[in-house]
Design a protein around this motif. Sequence first.
Motif, PDB file in Angstrom:
ATOM      1  N   HIS A  41      41.203  51.647  39.413  1.00  0.00           N
ATOM      2  CA  HIS A  41      40.884  50.416  38.687  1.00  0.00           C
ATOM      3  C   HIS A  41      39.436  50.013  38.887  1.00  0.00           C
ATOM      4  O   HIS A  41      38.780  50.435  39.840  1.00  0.00           O
ATOM      5  N   ASP A  45      35.470  44.571  32.677  1.00  0.00           N
ATOM      6  CA  ASP A  45      35.622  45.394  31.467  1.00  0.00           C
ATOM      7  C   ASP A  45      34.559  46.490  31.426  1.00  0.00           C
ATOM      8  O   ASP A  45      34.854  47.643  31.114  1.00  0.00           O
ATOM      9  N   VAL A  48      35.393  49.293  33.920  1.00  0.00           N
ATOM     10  CA  VAL A  48      36.511  50.099  33.421  1.00  0.00           C
ATOM     11  C   VAL A  48      35.999  51.081  32.365  1.00  0.00           C
ATOM     12  O   VAL A  48      36.328  52.272  32.396  1.00  0.00           O
ATOM     13  N   ARG A  76      41.321  47.172  29.309  1.00  0.00           N
ATOM     14  CA  ARG A  76      42.314  46.631  30.239  1.00  0.00           C
ATOM     15  C   ARG A  76      43.110  47.772  30.876  1.00  0.00           C
ATOM     16  O   ARG A  76      43.477  47.707  32.031  1.00  0.00           O
ATOM     17  N   HIS A  91      42.129  47.712  34.542  1.00  0.00           N
ATOM     18  CA  HIS A  91      41.488  46.509  35.055  1.00  0.00           C
ATOM     19  C   HIS A  91      42.401  46.058  36.198  1.00  0.00           C
ATOM     20  O   HIS A  91      43.606  46.289  36.164  1.00  0.00           O
TER      21      HIS A  91
END
Length: 117
Positions: A41, A45, A48, A76, A91
Amino acid sequence: MNSNDLMEKCLLACDDKRAEDIVAIDMEGISDITDYFIVCHGNSDKQVQAIARNVKDEAEINDVNVKRLEGFNEARWVLVDLGDVVVHVFHREERDYYNLERLYKDAPLITLNEVMS
């Protein structure tokens, strides 16, 4: 490139963009679709997306076909499907919610430390 080598390159690509809690789930004997799930993770944003982009770029550099890249714009839960290896870049909140590690709790986990040693 065999699936184990690809898995290791993907773990390192995630680490290169400072992904957190990076693990590979050994799916051999559990799934006919893939040999490894990689789960990690990011905390924003942009992070990611940077992690997913780096995995995609590393695959392409090594002549590995990216079969699918989903969720990139929303950032996400980005799925990078490389065939033998599927990378899930979450995320933080989504990772806690979906908890893929719990879903496959009987499968062996491979950590980044194991690959680096």
